[in-house]
Design a protein around this motif. Structure first.
Motif, PDB file in Angstrom:
ATOM      1  N   ASP A  23     -16.775 -28.556  20.661  1.00 37.84           N
ATOM      2  CA  ASP A  23     -15.735 -29.345  20.165  1.00 37.84           C
ATOM      3  C   ASP A  23     -14.136 -28.880  20.572  1.00 37.84           C
ATOM      4  OD1 ASP A  23     -17.367 -31.224  18.828  1.00 37.84           O
ATOM      5  OD2 ASP A  23     -17.294 -30.240  16.767  1.00 37.84           O
ATOM      6  N   LEU A  24     -14.164 -27.678  20.344  1.00 39.09           N
ATOM      7  CA  LEU A  24     -12.849 -26.719  20.773  1.00 39.09           C
ATOM      8  C   LEU A  24     -12.582 -27.148  22.306  1.00 39.09           C
ATOM      9  CD1 LEU A  24     -13.313 -23.465  18.977  1.00 39.09           C
ATOM     10  CD2 LEU A  24     -11.630 -25.283  18.406  1.00 39.09           C
ATOM     11  N   SER A  25     -13.512 -27.134  23.189  1.00 40.92           N
ATOM     12  CA  SER A  25     -13.379 -27.199  24.545  1.00 40.92           C
ATOM     13  C   SER A  25     -12.940 -28.827  25.035  1.00 40.92           C
ATOM     14  CB  SER A  25     -14.642 -26.859  25.409  1.00 40.92           C
ATOM     15  OG  SER A  25     -15.625 -27.959  25.123  1.00 40.92           O
ATOM     16  N   ARG A  26     -13.252 -29.606  24.452  1.00 41.03           N
ATOM     17  CA  ARG A  26     -12.887 -30.986  24.619  1.00 41.03           C
ATOM     18  C   ARG A  26     -13.662 -31.626  25.704  1.00 41.03           C
ATOM     19  NH1 ARG A  26      -9.037 -32.543  21.052  1.00 41.03           N
ATOM     20  NH2 ARG A  26      -7.416 -31.107  20.312  1.00 41.03           N
ATOM     21  N   CYS A  54     -20.929 -30.286  33.589  1.00 40.79           N
ATOM     22  CA  CYS A  54     -20.757 -28.717  32.884  1.00 40.79           C
ATOM     23  C   CYS A  54     -20.058 -27.748  33.467  1.00 40.79           C
ATOM     24  CB  CYS A  54     -22.335 -28.318  32.759  1.00 40.79           C
ATOM     25  SG  CYS A  54     -22.399 -26.751  32.045  1.00 40.79           S
ATOM     26  N   PRO A  55     -18.977 -27.127  32.849  1.00 41.36           N
ATOM     27  CA  PRO A  55     -18.120 -26.384  33.372  1.00 41.36           C
ATOM     28  C   PRO A  55     -18.770 -24.970  33.953  1.00 41.36           C
ATOM     29  CG  PRO A  55     -17.401 -27.021  31.092  1.00 41.36           C
ATOM     30  CD  PRO A  55     -18.667 -27.363  31.356  1.00 41.36           C
ATOM     31  N   PHE A  56     -20.063 -24.719  33.517  1.00 41.50           N
ATOM     32  CA  PHE A  56     -20.662 -23.458  34.293  1.00 41.50           C
ATOM     33  C   PHE A  56     -21.815 -23.951  35.073  1.00 41.50           C
ATOM     34  CE2 PHE A  56     -22.004 -24.219  29.854  1.00 41.50           C
ATOM     35  CZ  PHE A  56     -23.248 -24.340  29.889  1.00 41.50           C
ATOM     36  N   ALA A  57     -22.085 -25.129  35.176  1.00 42.94           N
ATOM     37  CA  ALA A  57     -23.186 -25.647  36.122  1.00 42.94           C
ATOM     38  C   ALA A  57     -22.843 -27.209  36.609  1.00 42.94           C
ATOM     39  CB  ALA A  57     -24.651 -25.588  35.462  1.00 42.94           C
ATOM     40  N   PRO A  58     -21.904 -27.363  37.228  1.00 41.65           N
ATOM     41  CA  PRO A  58     -21.233 -28.700  37.417  1.00 41.65           C
ATOM     42  C   PRO A  58     -22.042 -29.798  38.214  1.00 41.65           C
ATOM     43  CG  PRO A  58     -20.383 -27.111  39.047  1.00 41.65           C
ATOM     44  CD  PRO A  58     -21.218 -26.420  37.997  1.00 41.65           C
TER      45      PRO A  58
END
Length: 359
Positions: free
Chosen positions: A206-209, A216-220
Motif C-alpha cells: 500500500d505504501l509503495s503505490r 514487480c520492482p524486484f522481478a520485472p
C-alpha cells in the motif's frame, strides 16, 4: 416434490447452493485421485477419509499431526484472481511442520470457507492443493467446503489444512540429547516470503503505490502479485532422503522457519544450555526482502522475527557429516547454506547473530 409456498424460503434463496457444492465435488475427484499413494486409495465423498498404515509400510508408527492456514496471503490471491498457488502454500505449511519431526506426511485434508461458492475458484484451489500433495508425496483424502453468506463477503474465502504423518518409534526429531557444541547449522533456501508476514507485506505494498498487476520492482519479468504469490517451498522429499540414508543419525534437528523467524523457531529444537550462532551475512537474501525492508523502512530485527529472510528450513547436523549432507541436498535440488554453529549458551538467548543481512 412439494413446492414452497409463496412466502416459503429455500436454502438456495438464503445463499447456500447445495447443488453447486455437489458439482464441485464431482469436478475435483480426478484431482484427488491423482494424489493416491500406498495406504490411501479410496474416493472422496464418505464421512471420513481412510488411511492404511500397514499398507504404507509402517510397523510400529508414531503419528504426527499438524494444521495451519496461509494467513492474509489469501487476500492477495483474491485481489489478483490467482488461486492456484495458494493451495500449494496450504499443503506446504502443514507438511513442512510434519517433516521437521522426522515423520513422513501421509495424508491431507482441507477446509475451504467462502461467502458464495464460485466453483471455478474452488476447483483451482483444490488443483493447487493436489499439486502440493504430490510434491510432498501425501494423499488428499478429504475435506470440507462451507458456504457461509453473511460471515464472508462475496468473493472472500479462507483456507485451513490438516496433515497427518508417521515415523517409526524411536526415530522422531529433534534428538535433543545428541545436540552438542560444534554441530553445524545448515539453511535450505526459501522460495520467497512463503506464507508468513503478509499483513506487513500488504501494508508495505500500500505504501509503495505499486499495483498488483504492475511489473514487480524486484522481478520485472512478472507482476508484483505473481511475485508475492510465489508458493511456499515443500522440503519433504529431499529431507526424507536424508532421514532414510547413511547420514540419518547425523541429522539431529530440523526447524521450519515460519512466523517468528529465526528467534522464535530455532529455540524450539534446541536443548537448554545451547545457542545457535548465525552468520547473517552469509545468507543469499532474495530481492523481495530487500525491497520490503527499504519500502517499509523495516529494521533488521523486525525482518528477522517476521520473515524467513531467505532460509525456509534449518538443519542441525553433526560436524563430521555436514559436507556430505550439503552435497546430497544439492544433488536433490536444494540450495544449502552453512551459516551457523551450536555453542554453549550464555544467559537466556538461544539465537545469536553475527554480521548483518544484505538488505
Amino acid at each position: 416434490m412439494t413446492k414452497p409456498t409463496q412466502n416459503g424460503l429455500t436454502y438456495a434463496q438464503a445463499g447456500v447452493d447445495i447443488d453447486a457444492g455437489n458439482a464441485m465435488v464431482d469436478e475435483i475427484k480426478p484431482l484427488v485421485r491423482a494424489t493416491r499413494r500406498p495406504g490411501a486409495d479410496a474416493e472422496i465423498g464418505g464421512f471420513g477419509g481412510l488411511f492404511d498404515l500397514k499398507a504404507a509400510g509402517f510397523k510400529d508408527p508414531i503419528l504426527v499431526a499438524a494444521n495451519d492456514g496461509v494467513g492474509t496471503k489469501v487476500k492477495i490471491a483474491i485481489d489478483t484472481d490467482q488461486h492456484h498457488t495458494i493451495g500449494i502454500d496450504l499443503v506446504a505449511m502443514c507438511v513442512n511442520d510434519i517433516i521437521v519431526q522426522g515423520a513422513e506426511p501421509l495424508f491431507f485434508l482441507d477446509y475451504f470457507a467462502t461467502g458464495k461458492l464460485a466453483a471455478d475458484i474452488g476447483v483451482e484451489i483444490v488443483r493447487g492443493i493436489a499439486d502440493g500433495c504430490r510434491m510432498a508425496g501425501c494423499a488428499l483424502i478429504g475435506g470440507e467446503t462451507a458456504e457461509m453468506p453473511g460471515l464472508y463477503g462475496r468473493g472472500d474465502y479462507d483456507l485451513a489444512g490438516f496433515a497427518v504423518g508417521a515415523a517409526e518409534r524411536g526415530t522422531l526429531l529433534p534428538r535433543l540429547n545428541e545436540i552438542q557444541e560444534g554441530d553445524v547449522i545448515l539453511g535450505l533456501a526459501s522460495s520467497g516470503v512463503h506464507s508468513n508476514g503478509y499483513s506487513l507485506v500488504r501494508r508495505i505494498v500500500d505504501l509503495s503505490r505499486v499495483m498488483w498487476a504492475d511489473p514487480c520492482p524486484f522481478a520485472p519479468d512478472i507482476s508484483l502479485g505473481e511475485a508475492l504469490l510465489m508458493p511456499t517451498r515443500i522440503y519433504v522429499k529431499p529431507l526424507l532422503e536424508i532421514l532414510r540414508g547413511p547420514n540419518a543419525t547425523k541429522l539431529k534437528a530440523l526447524a521450519h522457519i515460519t512466523g517468528g523467524g529465526f528467534p522464535d523457531n530455532i529455540p524450539r529444537v534446541l536443548p537448554d544450555g545451547f545457542a545457535a550462532h548465525l552468520d547473517l551475512a552469509s545468507i543469499n537474501l532474495p530481492a523481495v526482502f530487500g525491497w520490503l525492508a527499504k519500502v517499509g523502512n523495516v529494521e533488521e530485527t523486525e525482518m528477522l522475527r517476521t520473515f524467513n529472510c531467505g532460509i525456509g528450513m534449518i538443519l542441525v547436523v553433526d560436524k563430521s557429516a555436514a559436507d556430505s549432507i550439503i552435497k546430497e541436498l544439492t544433488i536433490l535440488g536444494e540450495t544449502v547454506t552453512a551459516f551457523g554453529t551450536i555453542k554453549p549458551a550464555k544467559g537466556d538467548r538461544q539465537v545469536i547473530y553475527n554480521g548483518h543481512l544484505k538488505l
